[in-house]
Design a protein around this motif. Sequence first.
Motif, PDB file in Angstrom:
ATOM      1  N   LYS A 290       3.804  -0.805  -8.914  1.00  0.00           N
ATOM      2  CA  LYS A 290       3.071  -0.200  -7.811  1.00  0.00           C
ATOM      3  C   LYS A 290       3.820  -0.446  -6.493  1.00  0.00           C
ATOM      4  O   LYS A 290       4.644  -1.357  -6.408  1.00  0.00           O
ATOM      5  N   PRO A 291       3.522   0.352  -5.450  1.00  0.00           N
ATOM      6  CA  PRO A 291       4.287   0.189  -4.210  1.00  0.00           C
ATOM      7  C   PRO A 291       4.055  -1.144  -3.511  1.00  0.00           C
ATOM      8  O   PRO A 291       4.942  -1.642  -2.813  1.00  0.00           O
ATOM      9  N   MET A 292       2.865  -1.720  -3.675  1.00  0.00           N
ATOM     10  CA  MET A 292       2.542  -3.006  -3.064  1.00  0.00           C
ATOM     11  C   MET A 292       1.504  -3.731  -3.924  1.00  0.00           C
ATOM     12  O   MET A 292       0.765  -3.093  -4.680  1.00  0.00           O
ATOM     13  N   PRO A 293       1.410  -5.046  -3.796  1.00  0.00           N
ATOM     14  CA  PRO A 293       0.354  -5.775  -4.506  1.00  0.00           C
ATOM     15  C   PRO A 293      -1.020  -5.413  -3.941  1.00  0.00           C
ATOM     16  O   PRO A 293      -1.133  -4.878  -2.837  1.00  0.00           O
ATOM     17  N   TYR A 324       7.689  -0.818  -2.497  1.00  0.00           N
ATOM     18  CA  TYR A 324       8.220   0.429  -1.940  1.00  0.00           C
ATOM     19  C   TYR A 324       7.180   1.165  -1.097  1.00  0.00           C
ATOM     20  O   TYR A 324       6.962   2.372  -1.249  1.00  0.00           O
ATOM     21  N   PRO A 325       6.536   0.476  -0.145  1.00  0.00           N
ATOM     22  CA  PRO A 325       5.583   1.167   0.733  1.00  0.00           C
ATOM     23  C   PRO A 325       6.271   2.222   1.594  1.00  0.00           C
ATOM     24  O   PRO A 325       5.605   3.129   2.101  1.00  0.00           O
ATOM     25  N   ASP A 326       7.587   2.104   1.750  1.00  0.00           N
ATOM     26  CA  ASP A 326       8.346   3.086   2.531  1.00  0.00           C
ATOM     27  C   ASP A 326       8.288   4.475   1.913  1.00  0.00           C
ATOM     28  O   ASP A 326       8.497   5.478   2.608  1.00  0.00           O
ATOM     29  N   ARG A 327       8.013   4.572   0.597  1.00  0.00           N
ATOM     30  CA  ARG A 327       7.894   5.884  -0.048  1.00  0.00           C
ATOM     31  C   ARG A 327       6.536   6.526   0.239  1.00  0.00           C
ATOM     32  O   ARG A 327       6.365   7.723   0.017  1.00  0.00           O
ATOM     33  N   ALA A 328       5.573   5.728   0.709  1.00  0.00           N
ATOM     34  CA  ALA A 328       4.217   6.233   0.946  1.00  0.00           C
ATOM     35  C   ALA A 328       3.939   6.462   2.428  1.00  0.00           C
ATOM     36  O   ALA A 328       3.232   7.404   2.793  1.00  0.00           O
ATOM     37  N   THR A 329       4.457   5.601   3.297  1.00  0.00           N
ATOM     38  CA  THR A 329       4.142   5.676   4.720  1.00  0.00           C
ATOM     39  C   THR A 329       5.020   6.689   5.436  1.00  0.00           C
ATOM     40  O   THR A 329       6.032   7.153   4.912  1.00  0.00           O
ATOM     41  N   SER A 330       4.628   7.020   6.659  1.00  0.00           N
ATOM     42  CA  SER A 330       5.359   8.028   7.438  1.00  0.00           C
ATOM     43  C   SER A 330       6.555   7.450   8.164  1.00  0.00           C
ATOM     44  O   SER A 330       7.549   8.149   8.400  1.00  0.00           O
ATOM     45  N   ALA A 335       5.835   0.943   7.214  1.00  0.00           N
ATOM     46  CA  ALA A 335       6.158   0.349   5.915  1.00  0.00           C
ATOM     47  C   ALA A 335       6.329  -1.155   6.025  1.00  0.00           C
ATOM     48  O   ALA A 335       5.802  -1.924   5.204  1.00  0.00           O
ATOM     49  N   TRP A 336       7.058  -1.606   7.042  1.00  0.00           N
ATOM     50  CA  TRP A 336       7.267  -3.042   7.204  1.00  0.00           C
ATOM     51  C   TRP A 336       5.976  -3.753   7.597  1.00  0.00           C
ATOM     52  O   TRP A 336       5.719  -4.879   7.164  1.00  0.00           O
ATOM     53  N   GLN A 337       5.140  -3.101   8.408  1.00  0.00           N
ATOM     54  CA  GLN A 337       3.851  -3.699   8.750  1.00  0.00           C
ATOM     55  C   GLN A 337       2.967  -3.823   7.519  1.00  0.00           C
ATOM     56  O   GLN A 337       2.299  -4.845   7.323  1.00  0.00           O
ATOM     57  N   CYS A 345      -3.011   0.758   4.157  1.00  0.00           N
ATOM     58  CA  CYS A 345      -1.668   1.258   4.445  1.00  0.00           C
ATOM     59  C   CYS A 345      -1.628   2.770   4.231  1.00  0.00           C
ATOM     60  O   CYS A 345      -2.147   3.267   3.217  1.00  0.00           O
ATOM     61  N   PRO A 346      -1.027   3.511   5.153  1.00  0.00           N
ATOM     62  CA  PRO A 346      -0.934   4.962   5.000  1.00  0.00           C
ATOM     63  C   PRO A 346      -0.296   5.345   3.669  1.00  0.00           C
ATOM     64  O   PRO A 346       0.729   4.785   3.276  1.00  0.00           O
ATOM     65  N   GLY A 347      -0.940   6.278   2.958  1.00  0.00           N
ATOM     66  CA  GLY A 347      -0.383   6.790   1.714  1.00  0.00           C
ATOM     67  C   GLY A 347      -0.696   5.969   0.483  1.00  0.00           C
ATOM     68  O   GLY A 347      -0.370   6.369  -0.634  1.00  0.00           O
ATOM     69  N   ILE A 348      -1.316   4.807   0.644  1.00  0.00           N
ATOM     70  CA  ILE A 348      -1.660   3.941  -0.490  1.00  0.00           C
ATOM     71  C   ILE A 348      -3.171   3.840  -0.562  1.00  0.00           C
ATOM     72  O   ILE A 348      -3.819   3.399   0.395  1.00  0.00           O
ATOM     73  N   GLY A 349      -3.764   4.232  -1.675  1.00  0.00           N
ATOM     74  CA  GLY A 349      -5.203   4.405  -1.780  1.00  0.00           C
ATOM     75  C   GLY A 349      -6.004   3.152  -2.074  1.00  0.00           C
ATOM     76  O   GLY A 349      -7.227   3.229  -2.197  1.00  0.00           O
ATOM     77  N   TYR A 350      -5.364   2.014  -2.235  1.00  0.00           N
ATOM     78  CA  TYR A 350      -6.093   0.777  -2.479  1.00  0.00           C
ATOM     79  C   TYR A 350      -5.771  -0.224  -1.375  1.00  0.00           C
ATOM     80  O   TYR A 350      -4.761  -0.086  -0.670  1.00  0.00           O
TER      81      TYR A 350
END
Length: 497
Positions: A290-293, A324-330, A335-337, A345-350
């Motif tokens: 997943k992109p993040m825990p 890989y939150p950078d693939r989801a955020t704008s 992404a780093w935040q 987080c933008p683009g991540i539904g959980y």
Amino acid sequence: MRHPPRSVLLAVAGTVALVAGALLPVVTAQGAVPACTVEYSVTSQWDAGFQGAVKITNNATVLSSWNLTFDFADGQKVTQGWSAKWSQSGTTVTAANESWNGSLGTGASVSAGFIASSSKTNAAPTTFKLNGTTCNAAPEPTPTPTPTTPPTTDPPDTGDEPPALHVSGNKLVDADGNTRRLLGVNRSGGEFMCVQGRGIWDGPVDDAAVKAIADWNVDTVRIPLNEECWLGLSNINSAYGGTHYVDAVKDLVARVEAHGMTPIVELHWSYGQYTGNSAGCSDVHASCQKPMPDMQYTPSFWTSVANTFKSDQAVVFDLFNEPYPDRATSTTIQAWQCWRDGGTCPGIGYEVAGMQDLVDSIRATGARNVILAGGLAYSNDLSQWLTYKPTDPTGNLAAAYHVYNFNTCANESCWNSTLAPVAAQVPLVAGEIGENTCSHGFVDQVMKWFDDRGLSYLGWTWNTWDCSTGPSLISGYDGTPTAYGAGLRDHLRALNG
């Protein structure tokens, strides 16, 4: 690193090398040839369990499928296995063929292995039936005696226990202040086998298998884990989750340490539904990267892991495999935040658990173990790692980096511009290095750059997968290398020889 598809994993599971053990003799009535013979062996044993193996030989007509049954008499319980579909009802154990090894010709043999719990004398089964036909004519095999010498999974002291580690400046050091590098391999399996309902480890992890790793002059083994299996969530087969899973991880960590190697326990697969850019799966469960825990379970996972190993500072904690939150955020800033602070987080539904949340969860237990935190882009981007690094009250925080020949940051120019500044301030560990060419030209370049700076790296992966599906170091669990693996093995032996 992503993994071969399940069909490939099933196919290669048949190549598992079973460790030689004391075989129970197959005794037949004089002059009689039984319809089938079964050799049962205990290949290793420890206080609360053992690893066993069966070799089945068909002496009758060709079989298109097979089903072996036998009974345990001392309360043994099979907890996982390979090269067969293992199950147990009461005392009766069943091993049914996999799709790829069901055909058994006249005179042909097939082997399968398992791990079981045991608290008594561990008497061997006396009767085996193949497709309902009794194998091995009387007299019955002699039961395996209770070992009076130390079990093979508790090997003799090598005289070189792994060091208790902490961070000093930009170095990892032992209790005496000596600089230590983490040089080794990944041992994949614990992240995917359990969630797929097929066991805990992909192939053997007994003492002989771990010794084969050490024989490459490896000093570190990274062990990927699955949070749902560790926590024993309801979607996980209880035979492979919760206490059974935790005990299996503790056993492997102990074996790694018994051979003088540093264990890195790492969260690889986690909960949370993500179907956005670069999604590995649409499943909410921990069945892919997943992109993040996730905030729902990951802090609990690390609290439990930290409590399990906090008395052993030889164990290193790797927070999350490949963010890989950078693939989801704008934006990169978002992404780093997200990486550090988590939350919505933008683009991540959980709800995301940030790296700071996980550091805080670990430190709240009192654990002072070294923590690794990988950056963005599947841990290949450390460009803003120093700006956003979590706060660690113990100071025992290091940066993790992954690099393959197909990554963006995979050349000296990028390493000099983005890795060198990080390595100047904190320890830098390349938790995964590899190439998908079945060769080692690229990893040779990686190792040289890291060697020149006294940094750490580990090859992906110590599993007998087809090299064409991803970087596989070995073709056999006895340590037989692939062409790619030979490059890492020979280099480590030259460094540590």
